[in-house]
Design a protein around this motif. Structure first.
Motif, short mmCIF file in Angstrom:
data_model
loop_
_atom_site.label_atom_id
_atom_site.label_comp_id
_atom_site.label_asym_id
_atom_site.label_seq_id
_atom_site.Cartn_x
_atom_site.Cartn_y
_atom_site.Cartn_z
N GLN A 23 8.70 20.68 3.14
CA GLN A 23 8.57 19.38 2.50
C GLN A 23 9.95 18.76 2.23
OE1 GLN A 23 5.85 19.27 -0.86
NE2 GLN A 23 4.58 20.87 0.06
N LEU A 24 10.92 19.61 1.90
CA LEU A 24 12.27 19.11 1.69
C LEU A 24 12.83 18.53 2.99
CD1 LEU A 24 14.82 18.73 -0.02
CD2 LEU A 24 15.45 21.09 0.53
N GLN A 25 12.63 19.23 4.09
CA GLN A 25 13.11 18.73 5.38
C GLN A 25 12.41 17.42 5.73
OE1 GLN A 25 15.65 19.85 7.28
NE2 GLN A 25 15.29 18.03 8.55
N HIS A 26 11.12 17.33 5.42
CA HIS A 26 10.38 16.08 5.68
C HIS A 26 10.95 14.93 4.86
CE1 HIS A 26 7.00 13.41 6.52
NE2 HIS A 26 6.92 13.18 5.21
N PHE A 27 11.23 15.20 3.59
CA PHE A 27 11.83 14.18 2.72
C PHE A 27 13.17 13.72 3.28
CE2 PHE A 27 15.15 13.95 -0.67
CZ PHE A 27 14.96 12.61 -0.99
N ILE A 28 14.00 14.68 3.71
CA ILE A 28 15.32 14.35 4.27
C ILE A 28 15.16 13.46 5.50
CG2 ILE A 28 17.36 15.30 5.41
CD1 ILE A 28 17.33 15.72 2.38
N SER A 39 -0.70 8.59 3.65
CA SER A 39 -1.37 9.89 3.43
C SER A 39 -0.68 11.02 4.18
CB SER A 39 -2.83 9.80 3.86
OG SER A 39 -2.93 9.42 5.23
N GLU A 40 0.11 10.69 5.20
CA GLU A 40 0.84 11.72 5.95
C GLU A 40 2.25 11.94 5.43
OE1 GLU A 40 0.69 10.32 9.94
OE2 GLU A 40 -1.43 10.82 10.22
N GLY A 41 2.61 11.23 4.35
CA GLY A 41 3.94 11.39 3.78
C GLY A 41 5.01 10.58 4.48
N LYS A 42 4.62 9.66 5.36
CA LYS A 42 5.58 8.81 6.07
C LYS A 42 5.91 7.60 5.21
CE LYS A 42 5.49 11.16 10.01
NZ LYS A 42 6.69 11.83 10.56
N VAL A 43 7.18 7.26 5.15
CA VAL A 43 7.60 6.09 4.37
C VAL A 43 7.13 4.82 5.07
CG1 VAL A 43 9.57 4.75 3.52
CG2 VAL A 43 9.59 7.24 3.34
N ILE A 44 6.37 3.99 4.35
CA ILE A 44 5.86 2.75 4.93
C ILE A 44 6.48 1.53 4.26
CG2 ILE A 44 3.69 3.75 5.71
CD1 ILE A 44 2.38 2.66 3.18
N GLY A 45 7.32 1.75 3.25
CA GLY A 45 7.99 0.63 2.60
C GLY A 45 8.86 1.10 1.46
N VAL A 46 9.75 0.23 1.03
CA VAL A 46 10.66 0.54 -0.08
C VAL A 46 10.57 -0.60 -1.09
CG1 VAL A 46 13.03 1.08 -0.74
CG2 VAL A 46 12.20 1.72 1.54
N ILE A 47 10.42 -0.24 -2.37
CA ILE A 47 10.24 -1.23 -3.43
C ILE A 47 11.38 -1.14 -4.45
CG2 ILE A 47 7.72 -1.20 -3.15
CD1 ILE A 47 7.55 0.59 -5.65
N ASP A 48 11.29 -1.95 -5.50
CA ASP A 48 12.22 -1.92 -6.64
C ASP A 48 13.67 -2.22 -6.22
OD1 ASP A 48 10.19 -1.39 -8.41
OD2 ASP A 48 10.50 0.76 -8.42
N GLU A 107 0.84 -1.20 0.00
CA GLU A 107 0.00 0.00 0.00
C GLU A 107 0.87 1.25 0.00
OE1 GLU A 107 -3.17 -0.05 -0.34
OE2 GLU A 107 -3.65 -2.15 0.10
N GLY A 108 0.26 2.35 -0.36
CA GLY A 108 0.98 3.62 -0.35
C GLY A 108 1.11 4.20 -1.74
N THR A 109 1.76 5.36 -1.78
CA THR A 109 1.97 6.10 -3.01
C THR A 109 3.46 6.38 -3.18
OG1 THR A 109 -0.17 7.19 -2.72
CG2 THR A 109 1.38 8.21 -4.28
#
Length: 419
Positions: free
Chosen positions: A143-148, A273-282, A122-124
């Motif tokens: 948003q940049l700080q959140h990504f970091i 939906s809150e922009g939190k990483v819930i998994g890593v693919i690929d 699940e997720g985006t």
């Protein structure tokens, strides 16, 4: 006569025998291309079970022709094995299983597809906008700080793994039980034109990079790599070979190894939906390597004109934020990996010569290990003359220059005309 759909569903039924499954197929190829299930190297088909569980069939794209099984099967085996190892260590990645023809003795692939099974996550995919192909990340400051912060958390999870492997390479299932490290599956020219296609595992990064360079040199000599000037490409790779051979950092035998996700574009991180990483693919092309290599910042952070055209190895603003984040979280070793990571990013260009990249940027990352007399002129036409003289005894260079109609005299004449 069984269809591919029947064969593949029957294959997966062995893994979940108690549930009925519906395979969702697009109306046609055009609909598939427009869907979220279509990617550059793989396409995906959704399987939905009557208990609500979702899985995917991950199918390798053939790019106009099907590759030999000696190439496709190790790629699939490595990705599945890597995912299984990561899940065993608690990393949030999809569950994965090999198809029956790889999983069970005596089975054969009754389709013309190269595939495996992947649990639906699940997720985006995280979206990292840029100002252009060669441009800065354009996220607003918050948003940049959140990504970091989210990126740092995923890297720290991988850094904290204590793997049993001792060599640099890709992970594969062992013949009887467990996992082992074997040859590196890779994009580009890092493979042999005949079996065995893949190389490794390696004791040091120096061994790995020299194998990559030698492979690129072989393909350049056949004019089999993209680019307009095979002689310049050959000369540039000879220079890289000299630099790698003199590197003290790359010849170190690592005590601890880590898994590197080798296709970081941002969209491998699935967020809620809150922009939190819930998994890593690929995890295709992932491999086990040193800490410095595994946690150097990828092209995602450095795709700028100054990096390419000016040869700048200065940290970008997002990298400076990442260094601060690691330091704040108590991981100064990862901060050092960012500070010193340009060496590995530069070496990612092996096999991809492009005269737009300023050559001095590649020398600079080797620091004091650069041979004292390796001081070529700045302009490419003069660099070409310098390099032809420096590597004039190289038999491969002699053959390439002869094949493509180059002599030292011609290079000197062109340099004079340009001035």
């Amino acid at each position: 006569m069984h269809t591919y759909k029947d064969i593949i569903l029957g294959d997966f039924k062995q893994l979940r025998p108690s549930s009925n499954c519906t395979l969702h197929l697009p109306e046609d190829y055009e609909a598939l291309q427009k869907s979220k299930w279509y990617a550059a190297y793989n396409v995906h088909f959704l399987m939905e079970f009557d208990d609500g569980i979702k899985w995917l069939i991950r199918v390798r794209q053939n790019q106009g022709h099907r590759l030999p099984s000696q190439i496709t099967e190790p790629v699939i085996q490595s990705e599945v094995a890597t995912l299984q190892v990561l899940r065993d260590y608690g990393i949030p990645v999809p569950e994965a299983y090999l198809p029956g023809y790889m999983r069970l003795k005596g089975e054969r692939n009754e389709t013309t597809l190269d595939y495996f099974f992947l649990s639906f996550m699940e997720g985006t995919p995280m979206d990292i906008p840029r100002s252009g192909h060669l441009g800065e990340i354009t996220l607003p400051d918050d948003q940049l700080q959140h990504f970091i912060e989210e990126y740092a958390k995923t890297e720290i999870q991988l850094r904290n793994l204590r793997l049993p492997f001792k060599k640099i390479g890709c992970i594969y299932p062992a013949e009887h039980d467990g996992m082992l490290v074997g040859p590196i599956v890779s994009r580009g020219s890092f493979m042999n034109p005949t079996p065995p296609y893949f190389m490794g595992p390696f004791d040091t990064l120096k061994d790995m990079y020299l194998a990559k360079i030698d492979s690129a040199l072989r393909y350049i000599s056949l004019n089999a790599l993209q680019g307009q000037n095979p002689v310049d490409a050959y000369l540039w790779h000879l220079e890289l070979r000299e630099l790698v051979s003199h590197s003290k950092v790359l010849c170190e035998v690592p005590e601890q190894l880590f898994i590197k996700h080798d296709d970081k574009k941002g969209d491998e991180m699935m967020v809620n939906s809150e922009g939190k990483v819930i998994g890593v693919i690929d995890w295709e092309w992932a491999y086990v390597t040193t800490e410095s290599d595994a946690f150097s910042t990828p092209w995602l952070f450095n795709r700028t004109l100054t990096y390419v055209r000016e040869g700048s190895n200065s940290l970008t603003h997002p990298e400076e934020l990442l260094v601060q984040q690691y330091e704040t979280m108590g991981y100064s070793d990862l901060a050092d990996c960012v500070r010193d990571g340009r060496l590995y990013l530069r070496l990612d260009r092996i096999g991809y010569y492009d005269s737009a990249y300023k050559k001095s940027g590649f020398r600079e990352v080797f620091g004091d290990d650069v041979p004292s007399d390796l001081t070529p002129p700045e302009h490419d036409v003069d660099w070409r003359v310098f390099s032809m003289k420096r590597y004039q005894k190289d038999e491969g260079l002699k053959d390439v220059m002869n094949r493509f109609g180059w002599t030292l005299e011609r290079a000197e004449e062109e340099a004079e005309r340009m001035h």
